[in-house]
Design a protein around this motif. Structure first.
Motif, short mmCIF file in Angstrom:
data_model
loop_
_atom_site.label_atom_id
_atom_site.label_comp_id
_atom_site.label_asym_id
_atom_site.label_seq_id
_atom_site.Cartn_x
_atom_site.Cartn_y
_atom_site.Cartn_z
N TYR A 225 0.84 -1.24 -0.01
CA TYR A 225 -0.15 0.08 -0.15
C TYR A 225 1.03 1.23 0.00
N PRO A 226 2.08 1.39 0.86
CA PRO A 226 2.71 2.78 0.84
C PRO A 226 3.28 2.87 -0.35
N ARG A 227 3.76 1.80 -1.06
CA ARG A 227 4.54 1.98 -2.19
C ARG A 227 3.52 2.57 -3.35
N TYR A 228 2.29 2.09 -3.62
CA TYR A 228 1.46 2.48 -4.58
C TYR A 228 0.68 3.83 -4.36
N HIS A 229 0.83 4.27 -2.97
CA HIS A 229 0.17 5.42 -2.51
C HIS A 229 1.12 6.39 -1.89
N ALA A 230 2.03 7.15 -2.47
CA ALA A 230 3.29 7.84 -2.29
C ALA A 230 2.90 9.20 -2.61
N ARG A 231 2.28 9.82 -3.39
CA ARG A 231 2.13 11.09 -3.81
C ARG A 231 0.97 11.52 -3.25
N LYS A 232 1.44 12.87 -2.78
CA LYS A 232 0.30 13.53 -2.05
C LYS A 232 -1.18 13.81 -2.82
N SER A 233 -0.99 14.08 -4.16
CA SER A 233 -2.21 14.04 -4.65
C SER A 233 -3.18 13.01 -4.51
N ASN A 234 -2.40 11.80 -4.81
CA ASN A 234 -3.02 10.62 -4.78
C ASN A 234 -3.66 10.26 -3.56
N TRP B 216 -1.50 6.58 6.15
CA TRP B 216 -1.77 7.69 5.41
C TRP B 216 -1.27 9.29 5.50
N LEU B 217 -1.16 9.36 6.94
CA LEU B 217 -0.63 10.71 7.73
C LEU B 217 0.90 10.52 7.27
N ARG B 218 1.65 9.45 7.75
CA ARG B 218 2.97 9.36 7.48
C ARG B 218 3.42 9.42 5.85
N ALA B 219 2.54 8.85 5.16
CA ALA B 219 2.90 9.02 3.63
C ALA B 219 2.83 10.47 3.29
N PHE B 220 1.50 11.00 3.73
CA PHE B 220 1.34 12.42 3.36
C PHE B 220 2.25 13.16 3.55
N ARG B 221 3.08 13.02 4.98
CA ARG B 221 4.17 14.02 5.55
C ARG B 221 5.35 13.78 4.67
N GLN B 222 5.62 12.52 4.23
CA GLN B 222 6.84 12.29 3.40
C GLN B 222 6.94 12.91 2.18
N THR B 223 5.65 13.27 1.58
CA THR B 223 6.04 13.54 0.06
C THR B 223 6.24 15.10 0.02
#
Length: 115
Positions: free
Chosen positions: A14-23, A108-115
């Motif tokens: 999941y994190p690999r396929y959901h890495a862009r903020k817009s996505n 989700w929040l971690r991925a959002f902050r990393q982008t």
């Protein structure tokens, strides 16, 4: 692939396929719209409200279209579907199980902050 394997597979990638903020932003809006459409569909069918049942398909279709567009923006494309049954299973369980887990676990929040 059985259900536990499918859920493990979805969660692991999941994190690999959901890495862009817009996505991620698309998903945080589109997934609840899909779920609302599902609930509307079941309630409409239960009540015999056929017009509402047809209308409930709109948020589901728009949600999946938006998510598909979001995935096309990702550096790592989503794995292709291997058939119609697998496509329905993947889409259904991603919406009802995998994405909610991703959000509730803080992913989700971690991925959002990393982008």
């Amino acid at each position: 692939m059985n259900l536990p394997e499918l859920l493990r597979w979805q969660a692991s990638g999941y994190p690999r396929y959901h890495a862009r903020k817009s996505n991620l932003l698309l998903h945080i809006v589109a997934v609840p719209a899909f779920l609302l459409g599902n609930v509307m569909l079941l309630a409409s069918l239960w009540l015999g409200a056929w017009g509402w049942a047809l209308a409930s398909l709109v948020p589901m279709v728009l949600s999946l279209a938006a998510q598909g567009r979001g995935h096309r923006m990702e550096a790592v494309p989503a794995e292709p579907f291997t058939g119609p049954v697998q496509a329905v299973a993947r889409l259904f369980f991603e919406q009802w199980v995998t994405f909610p887990r991703f959000v509730l676990s803080g992913g989700w929040l971690r991925a959002f902050r990393q982008t």
